[in-house]
Design an enzyme around this catalytic site. Structure first.
Site, short mmCIF file in Angstrom:
data_model
loop_
_atom_site.label_atom_id
_atom_site.label_comp_id
_atom_site.label_asym_id
_atom_site.label_seq_id
_atom_site.Cartn_x
_atom_site.Cartn_y
_atom_site.Cartn_z
N SER A 185 0.84 -1.19 0.00
CA SER A 185 0.00 0.00 0.00
C SER A 185 0.88 1.24 0.00
O SER A 185 1.66 1.46 0.93
CB SER A 185 -0.90 0.02 1.24
N MET A 226 -8.84 8.03 -0.18
CA MET A 226 -9.70 8.43 0.94
C MET A 226 -10.16 9.86 0.75
O MET A 226 -9.41 10.70 0.25
CB MET A 226 -8.94 8.30 2.26
N MET A 249 -12.19 4.52 -0.92
CA MET A 249 -12.87 4.79 0.35
C MET A 249 -13.48 6.18 0.25
O MET A 249 -13.08 7.12 0.94
CB MET A 249 -11.87 4.69 1.51
N ASP A 303 -4.67 3.43 -1.94
CA ASP A 303 -5.76 3.76 -1.03
C ASP A 303 -6.24 5.18 -1.28
O ASP A 303 -5.49 6.14 -1.09
CB ASP A 303 -5.29 3.64 0.43
N HIS A 308 -1.05 -1.30 -4.42
CA HIS A 308 -2.33 -0.99 -3.78
C HIS A 308 -2.42 0.51 -3.53
O HIS A 308 -1.55 1.10 -2.88
CB HIS A 308 -2.46 -1.76 -2.46
N GLY A 341 1.22 -2.16 4.08
CA GLY A 341 1.83 -0.85 3.94
C GLY A 341 3.07 -0.74 4.81
O GLY A 341 4.20 -0.84 4.33
N GLY A 367 -4.91 -4.61 6.32
CA GLY A 367 -4.99 -3.97 7.63
C GLY A 367 -4.19 -4.69 8.69
O GLY A 367 -4.57 -5.78 9.13
N GLY A 368 -3.07 -4.12 9.07
CA GLY A 368 -2.27 -4.71 10.13
C GLY A 368 -1.59 -6.00 9.76
O GLY A 368 -1.16 -6.76 10.65
N PHE A 378 -6.84 4.79 8.16
CA PHE A 378 -5.48 5.07 8.60
C PHE A 378 -4.59 3.86 8.40
O PHE A 378 -5.04 2.71 8.53
CB PHE A 378 -5.44 5.45 10.09
N GLY A 379 -3.31 4.09 8.12
CA GLY A 379 -2.33 3.01 8.09
C GLY A 379 -1.80 2.75 9.49
O GLY A 379 -2.05 3.52 10.43
#
Length: 219
Positions: free
Chosen positions: A9, A38, A69, A36, A34, A198, A177-178, A144-145
């Site tokens: 990401s 937002m 998003m 993102d 990727h 990311g 995510g995570g 959020f990353g």
């Protein structure tokens, strides 16, 4: 199941050097890039628009995996398609008619994805499976990353893997995510065949990117 794909990401990249960062992760073995997007409305952050995606397109031939998003999402689909997105993924909550949104993405000649937030049930995809090329499970709340992986999403990944396999369609199951080297193996074991990472990709700088990507693959 095919080998896991890694989609770094760019949210975690150095935004002052985005072109260089994309070339570096490409060379380090990334499968997809990727992106993102937002809007500060659907999620509490603002990132980039189609103009930046278009500017970055020339830096790699790898597929752009664009996660929108934004709400409403429909007015922006054509702009991101024209900017160079290869796959466009949307949230069911970002527009009134998910089926129509997916039809539009397909009509633009792009792969279509559906994104499930941690609180979004898997049943959402049941009646759009014929239009879906990718399902993205958010293992954090979007916006959020650098967030911690939500463990309760592992059973969701397993259930989605079952439904995808039963459908007989070639649908990618991506998790975002995570995800890092401490949990990637469990995410893959649960059924994921693509990982968005990311922080786990970009930590340590360009000299570490290849090792970071290999670690996510379990190599």
């Amino acid at each position: 199941m095919s080998a896991v794909r890694i989609a770094p990401s760019i949210l975690s990249a150095d935004f002052a050097r985005l072109g260089e960062e994309i070339r570096a992760i490409d060379a380090a073995g990334a499968d997809w890039i990727h992106v993102d997007v937002m809007d500060g409305h659907f999620v509490p952050n603002i990132t980039i628009g189609p103009g930046v995606v278009k500017a970055l397109r020339k830096h790699t031939a790898k597929p752009f995996d664009v996660h929108l998003m934004i709400a409403p999402v429909d007015p922006f689909l054509q702009a991101f398609a024209e900017a160079g997105a290869d796959c466009i993924s949307v949230h069911p909550e970002s527009g009134p008619h998910l089926h129509r949104t997916l039809q539009t993405i397909k009509a633009l000649g792009k792969r279509a994805g559906v994104v499930l937030n941690p609180g979004t049930p898997v049943d959402v995809i049941d009646h759009v499976m014929d239009l879906v090329d990718l399902v993205l499970v958010m293992s954090v709340n979007p916006g959020f990353g650098g967030q911690k992986f939500i463990e309760s999403q592992l059973p969701k990944i397993t259930e989605l893997r079952r439904r995808i396999d039963a459908s007989g369609r070639a649908i990618d199951l991506e998790v975002d995510g995570g995800v890092d080297r401490s949990n990637a193996a469990r995410v893959i074991a649960a059924g994921a065949d693509a990982l968005v990472a990311g922080t786990a990709t970009f930590e340590g700088g360009p000299s570490r990117y290849a090792d970071n990507i290999a670690a996510l693959r379990g190599l």
